[in-house]
Design an enzyme around this catalytic site. Structure first.
Site, mmCIF file in Angstrom:
data_model
loop_
_atom_site.group_PDB
_atom_site.id
_atom_site.type_symbol
_atom_site.label_atom_id
_atom_site.label_comp_id
_atom_site.label_asym_id
_atom_site.label_seq_id
_atom_site.Cartn_x
_atom_site.Cartn_y
_atom_site.Cartn_z
ATOM 1 N N ASP A 8 0.878 -1.166 0.000
ATOM 2 C CA ASP A 8 0.000 0.000 0.000
ATOM 3 C C ASP A 8 0.919 1.221 0.000
ATOM 4 O O ASP A 8 1.412 1.629 1.048
ATOM 5 C CB ASP A 8 -0.899 -0.003 1.239
ATOM 6 C CG ASP A 8 -1.765 1.242 1.322
ATOM 7 O OD1 ASP A 8 -2.224 1.721 0.267
ATOM 8 O OD2 ASP A 8 -1.971 1.743 2.445
ATOM 9 N N GLU A 69 -1.438 -1.427 -4.687
ATOM 10 C CA GLU A 69 -2.626 -0.615 -4.907
ATOM 11 C C GLU A 69 -2.331 0.464 -5.939
ATOM 12 O O GLU A 69 -1.266 1.076 -5.930
ATOM 13 C CB GLU A 69 -3.082 0.032 -3.596
ATOM 14 C CG GLU A 69 -4.385 0.774 -3.726
ATOM 15 C CD GLU A 69 -4.927 1.262 -2.404
ATOM 16 O OE1 GLU A 69 -5.739 2.199 -2.433
ATOM 17 O OE2 GLU A 69 -4.544 0.715 -1.349
ATOM 18 N N ASP A 141 -2.179 1.119 7.371
ATOM 19 C CA ASP A 141 -1.385 0.903 6.154
ATOM 20 C C ASP A 141 -1.027 -0.573 5.982
ATOM 21 O O ASP A 141 -1.064 -1.108 4.872
ATOM 22 C CB ASP A 141 -0.111 1.753 6.183
ATOM 23 C CG ASP A 141 -0.421 3.238 6.242
ATOM 24 O OD1 ASP A 141 -1.044 3.739 5.290
ATOM 25 O OD2 ASP A 141 -0.063 3.870 7.243
#
Length: 173
Positions: A8, A69, A141
């Protein structure tokens, strides 16, 4: 077993999560942590810290595949550019080791993990904890990184069953 690294990306904190997927398609937690990049005085220093941190995770856990992502559009152009640069560094750390990179939009990840594309952070944290049998509240996160890895595990399993690519497995066509 297939080992998947989920990333991420962020310019202040980048979440990393590693899972193993067994022959039955079950995901097992291996590692998760946020890479905190705020200790550097310059943005270039943060990017260097990100590169070194991801390289260390890849070296230690030896993933076979990586899921990251995608960047979403932000109202703040400067933030979006910094996020894009951090994402580029993350992808570079992966491709330098000849690992395949799979990209997923935030809505796809939320849909795969929670069942709703508009899920909030707490719902993702909860479902990741349930799916990986983790105790306690996950750091946001790191939970997002594990969610990216879980999403790829599910999409990859579907693609394999259908005999198509992961992009085709997600497509509605």
């Amino acid at each position: 077993m297939t080992r998947i690294l989920g990333i991420d990306p962020g310019s202040q904190r980048t979440g990393v999560g590693v899972i193993d997927v067994d022959e039955y398609g079950c995901s097992h937690h291996v590692y998760h942590a946020p890479l905190v990049l705020l200790g550097q005085s310059s943005f270039a220093g943060r990017l260097k810290q990100l590169l070194l941190g991801l390289s260390a995770v890849i070296e230690e856990y030896s993933p076979k595949e990586v899921a990251i992502e995608k960047v979403f559009m932000s109202k703040n152009a400067d933030s979006a550019l910094k996020l894009g640069q951090a994402r580029g560094v993350a992808i570079s750390a992966v491709v330098l080791r000849d690992l395949p990179v799979h990209e997923y939009a935030a809505r796809q990840i939320k849909l795969a993990v929670v069942g709703r594309g508009g899920a909030d952070k707490q719902q993702i944290q909860h479902m990741v904890g349930v799916m990986l049998n983790l105790q306690g509240r996950l750091q946001s996160d790191a939970a997002d990184a594990l969610a990216v890895a879980i999403t790829h595990a599910h999409v990859s399993a579907t693609a394999q069953r259908l005999g198509v690519s992961t992009k085709q497995a997600w497509s509605r066509k």
